[in-house]
Design a protein around this motif. Structure first.
Motif, PDB file in Angstrom:
ATOM      1  N   VAL A  45      77.330   8.198 -19.990  1.00  0.00           N
ATOM      2  CA  VAL A  45      78.619   8.606 -20.821  1.00  0.00           C
ATOM      3  C   VAL A  45      78.052   9.787 -21.795  1.00  0.00           C
ATOM      4  O   VAL A  45      78.671  10.795 -21.522  1.00  0.00           O
ATOM      5  CB  VAL A  45      79.208   7.411 -21.497  1.00  0.00           C
ATOM      6  N   ARG A  46      76.967   9.534 -22.661  1.00  0.00           N
ATOM      7  CA  ARG A  46      76.388  10.533 -23.461  1.00  0.00           C
ATOM      8  C   ARG A  46      76.277  12.005 -22.764  1.00  0.00           C
ATOM      9  O   ARG A  46      76.747  12.945 -23.148  1.00  0.00           O
ATOM     10  CB  ARG A  46      75.406  10.069 -24.303  1.00  0.00           C
ATOM     11  N   THR A  47      75.521  11.816 -21.682  1.00  0.00           N
ATOM     12  CA  THR A  47      75.226  12.934 -21.048  1.00  0.00           C
ATOM     13  C   THR A  47      76.303  13.605 -20.522  1.00  0.00           C
ATOM     14  O   THR A  47      76.267  14.831 -20.567  1.00  0.00           O
ATOM     15  CB  THR A  47      74.141  12.467 -19.667  1.00  0.00           C
ATOM     16  N   ILE A  48      77.196  13.160 -20.035  1.00  0.00           N
ATOM     17  CA  ILE A  48      78.405  13.694 -19.221  1.00  0.00           C
ATOM     18  C   ILE A  48      79.121  14.350 -20.419  1.00  0.00           C
ATOM     19  O   ILE A  48      79.643  15.424 -20.189  1.00  0.00           O
ATOM     20  CB  ILE A  48      79.287  12.503 -18.744  1.00  0.00           C
ATOM     21  N   ILE A  49      79.432  13.649 -21.537  1.00  0.00           N
ATOM     22  CA  ILE A  49      80.110  14.256 -22.768  1.00  0.00           C
ATOM     23  C   ILE A  49      79.351  15.645 -22.888  1.00  0.00           C
ATOM     24  O   ILE A  49      80.089  16.837 -23.331  1.00  0.00           O
ATOM     25  CB  ILE A  49      80.116  13.438 -23.872  1.00  0.00           C
ATOM     26  N   PHE A  97      68.408  19.048 -24.848  1.00  0.00           N
ATOM     27  CA  PHE A  97      68.990  17.928 -25.644  1.00  0.00           C
ATOM     28  C   PHE A  97      70.221  17.219 -24.686  1.00  0.00           C
ATOM     29  O   PHE A  97      70.282  15.771 -24.834  1.00  0.00           O
ATOM     30  CB  PHE A  97      69.989  18.801 -26.582  1.00  0.00           C
ATOM     31  N   ALA A  98      70.903  18.110 -23.999  1.00  0.00           N
ATOM     32  CA  ALA A  98      71.916  17.582 -22.990  1.00  0.00           C
ATOM     33  C   ALA A  98      71.524  16.363 -21.910  1.00  0.00           C
ATOM     34  O   ALA A  98      72.273  15.187 -22.039  1.00  0.00           O
ATOM     35  CB  ALA A  98      72.604  18.632 -22.289  1.00  0.00           C
ATOM     36  N   VAL A  99      70.252  16.584 -21.465  1.00  0.00           N
ATOM     37  CA  VAL A  99      69.675  15.566 -20.625  1.00  0.00           C
ATOM     38  C   VAL A  99      68.971  14.526 -21.319  1.00  0.00           C
ATOM     39  O   VAL A  99      68.643  13.337 -20.675  1.00  0.00           O
ATOM     40  CB  VAL A  99      69.058  16.231 -19.617  1.00  0.00           C
ATOM     41  N   GLY A 100      68.607  14.663 -22.623  1.00  0.00           N
ATOM     42  CA  GLY A 100      67.512  13.970 -23.237  1.00  0.00           C
ATOM     43  C   GLY A 100      68.101  12.937 -24.266  1.00  0.00           C
ATOM     44  O   GLY A 100      67.450  11.756 -24.376  1.00  0.00           O
ATOM     45  N   GLN A 135      69.888   5.545 -26.495  1.00  0.00           N
ATOM     46  CA  GLN A 135      70.038   4.045 -25.842  1.00  0.00           C
ATOM     47  C   GLN A 135      68.610   3.324 -26.178  1.00  0.00           C
ATOM     48  O   GLN A 135      68.778   2.232 -26.389  1.00  0.00           O
ATOM     49  CB  GLN A 135      70.172   4.223 -24.217  1.00  0.00           C
ATOM     50  N   PHE A 136      67.521   3.872 -26.181  1.00  0.00           N
ATOM     51  CA  PHE A 136      66.237   3.177 -26.615  1.00  0.00           C
ATOM     52  C   PHE A 136      66.153   2.749 -28.054  1.00  0.00           C
ATOM     53  O   PHE A 136      65.915   1.619 -28.096  1.00  0.00           O
ATOM     54  CB  PHE A 136      65.141   4.203 -26.217  1.00  0.00           C
ATOM     55  N   PHE A 137      66.675   3.773 -28.808  1.00  0.00           N
ATOM     56  CA  PHE A 137      66.837   3.319 -30.403  1.00  0.00           C
ATOM     57  C   PHE A 137      67.796   2.314 -30.468  1.00  0.00           C
ATOM     58  O   PHE A 137      67.569   1.354 -31.302  1.00  0.00           O
ATOM     59  CB  PHE A 137      66.917   4.530 -31.131  1.00  0.00           C
ATOM     60  N   LEU A 138      68.882   2.246 -29.715  1.00  0.00           N
ATOM     61  CA  LEU A 138      70.038   1.414 -30.196  1.00  0.00           C
ATOM     62  C   LEU A 138      69.455  -0.160 -29.757  1.00  0.00           C
ATOM     63  O   LEU A 138      69.826  -1.046 -30.330  1.00  0.00           O
ATOM     64  CB  LEU A 138      71.153   1.666 -29.009  1.00  0.00           C
TER      65      LEU A 138
END
Length: 225
Positions: A169-173, A195-198, A204-207
């Motif tokens: 979702v983050r990448t799409i946004i 930034f957009a792809v990374g 998600q890793f930090f979450l």
């Protein structure tokens, strides 16, 4: 009254329940540190001059057409994004208000403190540092569970509604906002693509490690759901 407690991971509680869910001083501290670090990340990406984040390409594009600072544009954009929360039934909170009102000033302040380096290796370091710091900051204040910021509420709300991962979702946004920002005249670059792809996978890793586990009475949880 049933006093048994039910563990929550990344919840969608209402504003009152968020404040009553325990560990409030720690969560407030995480919220403020996360927002400040996000302002640092924004400044690193912009001053690195290799391409700002997609949202900041949008903010920079808008700021070229209005007589207000970059930070004020961020506040106005955040208010607009909050309108999209309505169909997603995303619950706001203290963190939502703090993000809306503080992130723009924090970005303006850090932009005033951080200069653009001349050496390309240092600019690349600014870029990579901006991505990692942004992801860490996002996980820190979203994980405080005091209500996500407007942009991150859009992310978590869509993830909850679609069943897709935060990363997807983050990448799409980010990619969608990038296109709009460029059309508005914002300047993108290799850093924008990184930034957009990374940022999604790193967030998600930090979450996994930064979400504060909350406990709410089962009866109250059902009322807030």
């Amino acid at each position: 009254m049933n006093t048994r407690f039910h563990p929550i991971s990344l919840s969608n509680l209402g504003p009152i329940a968020q404040l009553r869910a325990g560990r409030l001083p720690e969560r407030l501290l995480r919220l403020l540190i996360g927002l400040w670090l996000y302002g640092v990340a924004i400044a690193l990406m912009i001053e690195g001059a290799l391409g700002a984040s997609p949202w900041d390409v949008f903010h920079l594009g808008v700021s070229g057409h209005v007589p207000v600072s970059f930070g004020v544009v961020m506040i106005l954009a955040a208010l607009g994004v909050l309108l999209v929360w309505i169909p997603l039934r995303q619950m706001p909170g203290l963190g939502t208000l703090a993000n809306t009102l503080l992130l723009g000033p924090f970005a303006d302040l850090n932009l005033a403190l951080i200069d653009t380096p001349q050496a390309l290796p240092l600019r690349c370091l600014y870029l990579l540092g901006g991505v990692v710091v942004c992801a860490f900051a996002t996980a820190l204040y979203v994980g405080a569970q005091l209500g996500p910021g407007p942009r991150d509420g859009l992310m978590t709300g869509l993830a909850r509604r679609t069943g897709w991962s935060i990363r997807r979702v983050r990448t799409i946004i980010e990619v969608s906002v990038l296109v709009i920002g460029v059309l508005l005249g914002g300047t993108a670059g290799i850093g924008t693509i990184v930034f957009a792809v990374g940022v999604g996978p790193v967030t998600q890793f930090f979450l996994r490690y930064l979400v504060v586990p909350l406990e709410m009475p089962v009866g109250e949880l059902s009322r807030e759901a």
